[in-house]
Design a protein around this motif. Structure first.
Motif, mmCIF file in Angstrom:
data_model
loop_
_atom_site.group_PDB
_atom_site.id
_atom_site.type_symbol
_atom_site.label_atom_id
_atom_site.label_comp_id
_atom_site.label_asym_id
_atom_site.label_seq_id
_atom_site.Cartn_x
_atom_site.Cartn_y
_atom_site.Cartn_z
ATOM 1 N N SER A 65 -0.842 -8.270 7.729
ATOM 2 C CA SER A 65 -0.900 -8.774 6.354
ATOM 3 C C SER A 65 -1.906 -8.043 5.483
ATOM 4 C CB SER A 65 -1.245 -10.262 6.368
ATOM 5 O OG SER A 65 -2.586 -10.463 6.791
ATOM 6 N N GLY A 66 -2.871 -7.343 6.125
ATOM 7 C CA GLY A 66 -3.919 -6.670 5.371
ATOM 8 C C GLY A 66 -5.123 -7.545 5.107
ATOM 9 N N GLU A 67 -5.095 -8.813 5.543
ATOM 10 C CA GLU A 67 -6.225 -9.717 5.328
ATOM 11 C C GLU A 67 -7.377 -9.351 6.264
ATOM 12 O OE1 GLU A 67 -4.613 -14.019 4.450
ATOM 13 O OE2 GLU A 67 -3.269 -13.000 5.850
ATOM 14 N N CYS A 177 0.239 -11.169 -7.707
ATOM 15 C CA CYS A 177 -0.752 -11.115 -6.634
ATOM 16 C C CYS A 177 -1.006 -12.542 -6.157
ATOM 17 C CB CYS A 177 -2.051 -10.476 -7.127
ATOM 18 S SG CYS A 177 -3.356 -10.436 -5.882
ATOM 19 N N GLU A 179 -3.051 -13.665 -4.038
ATOM 20 C CA GLU A 179 -4.462 -14.011 -3.819
ATOM 21 C C GLU A 179 -5.095 -14.662 -5.042
ATOM 22 O OE1 GLU A 179 -8.585 -11.623 -2.817
ATOM 23 O OE2 GLU A 179 -6.740 -10.985 -1.818
ATOM 24 N N HIS A 202 4.739 -0.233 -1.236
ATOM 25 C CA HIS A 202 3.307 -0.437 -1.039
ATOM 26 C C HIS A 202 2.674 -0.714 -2.401
ATOM 27 C CE1 HIS A 202 -0.930 0.602 -0.445
ATOM 28 N NE2 HIS A 202 -0.735 0.451 0.846
ATOM 29 N N THR A 204 -0.897 -1.358 -4.582
ATOM 30 C CA THR A 204 -2.356 -1.304 -4.695
ATOM 31 C C THR A 204 -2.721 -1.891 -6.043
ATOM 32 O OG1 THR A 204 -2.454 0.740 -3.382
ATOM 33 C CG2 THR A 204 -4.412 0.165 -4.676
ATOM 34 N N ASN A 221 -7.726 -8.437 -0.318
ATOM 35 C CA ASN A 221 -6.620 -7.587 0.131
ATOM 36 C C ASN A 221 -5.980 -6.895 -1.066
ATOM 37 O OD1 ASN A 221 -6.622 -8.614 2.986
ATOM 38 N ND2 ASN A 221 -6.179 -10.521 1.919
ATOM 39 N N LYS A 223 -4.465 -4.193 -1.157
ATOM 40 C CA LYS A 223 -3.286 -3.404 -0.791
ATOM 41 C C LYS A 223 -2.387 -4.232 0.116
ATOM 42 C CE LYS A 223 -5.587 1.109 -1.008
ATOM 43 N NZ LYS A 223 -5.759 2.412 -0.344
ATOM 44 N N LYS A 224 -1.102 -4.273 -0.233
ATOM 45 C CA LYS A 224 -0.130 -4.976 0.597
ATOM 46 C C LYS A 224 1.224 -4.294 0.496
ATOM 47 C CE LYS A 224 -1.796 -9.698 1.186
ATOM 48 N NZ LYS A 224 -1.419 -11.135 1.097
ATOM 49 N N SER A 280 0.223 2.717 7.891
ATOM 50 C CA SER A 280 -0.699 2.094 8.837
ATOM 51 C C SER A 280 -0.746 2.918 10.113
ATOM 52 C CB SER A 280 -0.270 0.666 9.161
ATOM 53 O OG SER A 280 0.922 0.665 9.925
#
Length: 355
Positions: A65-67, A177, A179, A202, A204, A221, A223-224, A280
């Motif tokens: 998840s990138g967290e 986003c 978050e 992707h 950013t 995070n 970037k996801k 990744s």
């Protein structure tokens, strides 16, 4: 009894991380100096790693998840939906620093039930892919004069040195986003399958400072990825041939990096070579490349001290070698640095060092 700060609680939790991690994530397993589990929901797996010892004990990252965060963030994310204030009260209680012994209601993340059949799995994957494609096609082509160009220049990446901007990058003014529960400006990068089809995007997220400088948004995070991308990559630079990846000429060499900024830094330094971003480390070993690419230079970050990162890197190197390709590894000398760091620190008149 005095009230402890978030940083103090994070440090104290980190000191007890060998007890805390199994309590928060009981279905995980110890793997060398890490506690490994599937996700913050706690199912078995390897995607999430919690550092158990050393100077970085308590630090964790979910590579799916990138967290990521510290030990207090782990409590907040596992039990309280990310609420650090509730996590602080729980931590003080757990550490024996609070006068109260009452238990607090928690909000554990539910383990996502897997669809019962492959048709449902395919349908979910198709929905994510369709959403990624809509996001990509709704963004105008080209990044000249956009915040993406300004952001990259701030990272020392002047695309004018290449003569053109990669078509794999776009700018979107408003991308949702989760978050912060609102849309933010974002740099988009197309992730394509081995056949060249766009399968994921992707993102950013970017933010502009009061002085007008564009940088990554101040998020946990920033970037996801939207969509599944196993085996795919971001095709950032075609090299001297100028041909698409599927038409790469015989005996071509390609540079493979993990992230976008690192890959673009390599393109600035070595524009004659094709440059790809694997997104990744775990995906790098899964890359499907044409047989005509007979040599690969892996431009790796210096993650010395991170066993899981080194394991994933070695897996990629081994996989490329097993495919009969010549494989070379280029890594900055200083721990914690990547090739973008090298680019930004090098004198602009001399040009960056070649990886």
């Amino acid at each position: 009894m005095r009230r402890h700060s978030a940083s103090e609680l994070a440090r104290l939790l980190a000191d007890s991380i060998t007890r805390l991690a199994p309590e928060l994530l009981p279905h995980g397993k110890k793997d060398s100096s890490e506690w490994r589990v599937g996700s913050l929901a706690g199912e078995p797996g390897q995607s999430l790693a919690v550092r158990l010892s050393g100077a970085r004990r308590g630090v964790w990252a979910d590579f799916s998840s990138g967290e990521r965060g510290d030990a207090l963030d782990l409590v907040a994310s596992c039990l309280f939906g990310g609420d650090r204030k509730q996590a602080m009260a729980w931590a003080a209680n757990w550490l024996g620093l609070s006068e109260t012994t009452s238990t607090m209601p928690v909000q554990r993340r539910p383990v996502q039930e897997k669809p019962s059949n492959s048709e449902e799995l395919d349908r979910e994957a198709q929905q994510r892919r369709a959403k990624a494609r809509r996001l990509w096609h709704d963004a105008p082509a080209g990044i000249a004069g956009t915040p993406v160009e300004a952001y990259l220049q701030g990272r020392g990446i002047d695309l004018r040195a290449l003569g053109r901007a990669p078509g794999a990058l776009r700018f979107a003014n408003a991308v949702w986003c989760q978050e912060v529960h609102r849309p933010l400006p974002a740099m988009l990068a197309a992730i394509c399958s081995p056949s060249g089809k766009l399968v994921a995007v992707h993102r950013t997220w970017l933010a502009q400072s009061p002085s007008g400088v564009w940088a990554k948004a101040d998020l946990k995070n920033p970037k996801k990825v939207l969509g599944s991308f196993a085996g795919g990559c971001i095709r950032l630079w075609r090299g001297a041939s100028g041909l698409a990846l599927g038409m790469a000429p015989q005996n071509e060499m390609a540079i493979v990096a993990e992230g976008i900024e690192t890959a673009l830094s390599c393109a600035i330094a070595c524009p004659e070579h094709r440059v790809l971003a694997a997104v990744s480390l775990s995906n790098m070993a899964s890359l499907k490349l044409p047989d005509t690419i007979t040599e690969i230079l892996v431009a790796a970050d210096n993650d010395t001290g991170n066993p899981s990162a080194r394991k994933a890197l070695d897996a990629a190197l081994s996989q490329f070698a097993q495919q009969g390709r010549t494989v070379r590894l280029a890594m900055p000398e200083i721990q914690g640095r990547d090739w973008n760091n090298v680019l930004t620190q090098h004198d602009e008149h001399k040009g960056p060092e070649r990886p």
